[in-house]
Design an enzyme around this catalytic site. Structure first.
Site, short mmCIF file in Angstrom:
data_model
loop_
_atom_site.label_atom_id
_atom_site.label_comp_id
_atom_site.label_asym_id
_atom_site.label_seq_id
_atom_site.Cartn_x
_atom_site.Cartn_y
_atom_site.Cartn_z
N GLU A 1 24.20 -2.24 14.13
CA GLU A 1 24.72 -2.70 12.83
C GLU A 1 24.95 -1.53 11.87
O GLU A 1 24.11 -0.64 11.74
CB GLU A 1 23.71 -3.69 12.22
CG GLU A 1 24.13 -4.20 10.86
CD GLU A 1 23.20 -5.29 10.35
OE1 GLU A 1 22.86 -6.23 11.12
OE2 GLU A 1 22.81 -5.20 9.17
N PHE B 1 12.36 -1.84 1.13
CA PHE B 1 13.27 -2.74 1.83
C PHE B 1 12.52 -3.96 2.38
O PHE B 1 12.99 -5.10 2.28
CB PHE B 1 13.92 -1.94 2.96
CG PHE B 1 15.26 -2.43 3.36
CD1 PHE B 1 16.30 -2.50 2.45
CD2 PHE B 1 15.51 -2.83 4.67
CE1 PHE B 1 17.54 -2.96 2.83
CE2 PHE B 1 16.75 -3.30 5.06
CZ PHE B 1 17.77 -3.36 4.14
N SER C 1 23.34 -4.35 20.43
CA SER C 1 24.34 -4.19 19.38
C SER C 1 23.79 -3.30 18.27
O SER C 1 22.57 -3.18 18.10
CB SER C 1 24.74 -5.56 18.82
OG SER C 1 23.60 -6.34 18.57
N HIS D 1 19.14 -5.71 18.64
CA HIS D 1 20.17 -5.42 17.63
C HIS D 1 19.58 -4.36 16.70
O HIS D 1 18.58 -4.63 16.02
CB HIS D 1 20.51 -6.70 16.86
CG HIS D 1 21.50 -6.52 15.75
ND1 HIS D 1 22.87 -6.54 15.94
CD2 HIS D 1 21.32 -6.33 14.41
CE1 HIS D 1 23.49 -6.38 14.78
NE2 HIS D 1 22.57 -6.25 13.83
N ASP E 1 23.09 -12.43 0.36
CA ASP E 1 22.24 -12.23 -0.82
C ASP E 1 23.10 -11.71 -1.95
O ASP E 1 23.86 -10.77 -1.78
CB ASP E 1 21.14 -11.19 -0.51
CG ASP E 1 19.95 -11.83 0.17
OD1 ASP E 1 19.67 -13.02 -0.11
OD2 ASP E 1 19.31 -11.15 0.98
P1 FAD Z 1 20.61 -19.57 5.35
O1 FAD Z 1 20.46 -19.81 6.80
O2 FAD Z 1 21.64 -20.36 4.62
O3 FAD Z 1 19.17 -19.81 4.68
C1 FAD Z 1 18.87 -19.29 3.40
C2 FAD Z 1 17.59 -19.95 2.86
O4 FAD Z 1 17.86 -21.26 2.46
C3 FAD Z 1 16.46 -20.06 3.88
O5 FAD Z 1 15.25 -20.00 3.17
C4 FAD Z 1 16.66 -21.44 4.48
O6 FAD Z 1 15.49 -21.94 5.04
C5 FAD Z 1 17.12 -22.22 3.24
N1 FAD Z 1 18.07 -23.30 3.50
C6 FAD Z 1 19.04 -23.34 4.43
N2 FAD Z 1 19.75 -24.50 4.33
C7 FAD Z 1 19.21 -25.19 3.28
C8 FAD Z 1 19.48 -26.45 2.66
N3 FAD Z 1 20.45 -27.24 3.10
N4 FAD Z 1 18.72 -26.81 1.60
C9 FAD Z 1 17.70 -26.03 1.13
N5 FAD Z 1 17.40 -24.82 1.69
C10 FAD Z 1 18.14 -24.41 2.75
N6 FAD Z 1 22.95 -10.22 3.68
C11 FAD Z 1 24.12 -9.84 3.12
O7 FAD Z 1 24.31 -10.02 1.91
N7 FAD Z 1 25.11 -9.27 3.89
C12 FAD Z 1 24.97 -9.07 5.22
O8 FAD Z 1 25.88 -8.56 5.89
C13 FAD Z 1 23.74 -9.47 5.84
N8 FAD Z 1 23.55 -9.33 7.17
C14 FAD Z 1 22.39 -9.81 7.75
C15 FAD Z 1 22.25 -9.75 9.14
C16 FAD Z 1 21.09 -10.25 9.76
C17 FAD Z 1 20.97 -10.16 11.26
C18 FAD Z 1 20.05 -10.82 8.96
C19 FAD Z 1 18.80 -11.33 9.61
C20 FAD Z 1 20.20 -10.89 7.58
C21 FAD Z 1 21.37 -10.40 6.96
N9 FAD Z 1 21.57 -10.48 5.58
C22 FAD Z 1 22.74 -10.06 5.01
C23 FAD Z 1 20.53 -11.07 4.72
C24 FAD Z 1 20.75 -12.58 4.53
O9 FAD Z 1 21.98 -12.83 3.92
C25 FAD Z 1 19.61 -13.08 3.65
O10 FAD Z 1 18.41 -13.09 4.38
C26 FAD Z 1 19.89 -14.40 2.97
O11 FAD Z 1 18.85 -14.57 1.98
C27 FAD Z 1 19.84 -15.61 3.88
O12 FAD Z 1 20.94 -15.66 4.68
P2 FAD Z 1 21.02 -16.74 5.88
O13 FAD Z 1 22.36 -16.64 6.46
O14 FAD Z 1 19.85 -16.60 6.75
O15 FAD Z 1 20.89 -18.07 5.00
#
Ligand code: FAD
Length: 273
Positions: free
Chosen positions: A8, A204, A6, A254, A99
């Site tokens: 991105e 980055f 895929s 990806h 983020d």
């Molecule tokens: P989560 O899985 O929710 O985790 C975030 C943090 O919180 C982690 O440290 C986790 O361990 C911790 N955590 C999770 N649940 C809990 C809880 N219940 N209590 C306490 N801590 C907890 N960012 C963007 O803004 N837009 C995008 O389109 C985007 N695309 C991405 C695509 C990929 C493939 C990747 C790998 C990252 C992408 N990101 C994007 C970045 C991502 O949003 C950031 O890394 C963000 O900081 C974490 O997102 P997550 O979905 O992994 O969060």
């Protein structure tokens, strides 16, 4: 094994950027990826750009997966967006916490809650991807908690995961072992970041917690004023990384294209996929 590839795109911020993205999408069609994905600015800057780009790519006949986060939006807005995508025939989403740009104060909803929300509102319609961090998410307090929170997303209904990019394959294989030990059995696809410039990749990587191994950093430093040699080195290093990952059993790749076609196409050709 049925491997998935895929590509991105970063969400466009202007009509000109959308136009350019669509041209890049056309050029990347030579690789026949399984799907394209488009990022989502949880802070608000690119939400419309994501929706527009996703719907247009879908109309052009490509499989496309919008990235999605709650950001500061009310659940009704996210539900509406999901239904818009569902009605357009889109079958896949990438569910993230997202983020928020520094300086903004929005409480972020964890990705596992978004996965549950998507399952609650749309059942099994969407294939849901979530993010995984072989080098540990920068906000995580420990390896164990990082894995536990990843498992929460899988238990909430994620079908597969895409990793943050990394240049050390051992981090990825160790992560797979740790996931297997926790009975996490979904495909975890490595995210691949092509290397095409020095300053950009260093900045980055610092922000997202990806480690650039010293030997790569030193080569990039020495080619800082020689962009062609830097690109040739980056292509060779990332191609070898991809080979190792696929040979080691990675279920696909990806590519973070950064809205450019050539870096991804060059790696793709080297891999002879
Ligand atoms: P989560 O899985 O929710 O985790 C975030 C943090 O919180 C982690 O440290 C986790 O361990 C911790 N955590 C999770 N649940 C809990 C809880 N219940 N209590 C306490 N801590 C907890 N960012 C963007 O803004 N837009 C995008 O389109 C985007 N695309 C991405 C695509 C990929 C493939 C990747 C790998 C990252 C992408 N990101 C994007 C970045 C991502 O949003 C950031 O890394 C963000 O900081 C974490 O997102 P997550 O979905 O992994 O969060």
């Amino acid at each position: 094994m049925n491997r998935h590839f895929s590509f991105e795109f970063s969400a466009p911020r202007s009509p000109e950027a959308t136009e350019k993205l669509l041209q890049v999408h056309d050029r990347l069609q030579v690789c026949h990826p399984d799907f394209f994905s488009v990022t989502y600015g949880a802070g608000g800057s690119t939400k419309d750009g994501t929706r527009q780009a996703v719907l247009t790519i879908n109309e052009l006949g490509s499989n496309v997966a919008p990235h999605l986060s709650f950001g500061g939006d009310p659940p009704e807005k996210i539900e509406q967006l999901l239904h818009d995508y569902q009605n357009a025939g889109i079958k896949r989403v990438v569910a993230l916490r997202g983020d928020i740009p520094s300086g903004q104060m929005t409480k972020m909803t964890y990705a596992n809650e978004l996965v549950s929300f998507i399952r609650d509102k749309t059942g099994d319609h969407f294939h849901i991807d979530v993010a995984a961090y072989p080098e540990i998410h920068p906000e995580s307090t420990s390896v164990e908690s990082d894995l536990m929170f990843f498992k929460n997303k899988v238990d909430a209904g994620a079908d597969s995961a895409i990793t943050q990019y990394f240049y050390n394959p051992d981090a990825y294989f160790r992560y797979l072992d740790a996931c297997a030990a926790l009975d996490i059995n979904i495909p975890i696809v490595p995210g691949i970041m092509p290397i095409t410039n020095y300053q950009g990749i260093v900045r980055f990587s610092k922000n997202c917690g990806a480690e650039i191994p010293r030997w790569i950093l030193k080569h990039l430093e020495s080619y800082e004023d020689d962009p062609e040699s830097l690109k040739a080195f980056g292509l060779d290093a990332v191609t070898k990384l991809c080979h190792r990952l696929l040979e080691g059993g990675a279920p696909g790749l990806h590519f973070y294209t950064l809205n450019q076609s050539l870096p991804t196409i060059h790696i793709w050709r080297n891999l002879d996929l």
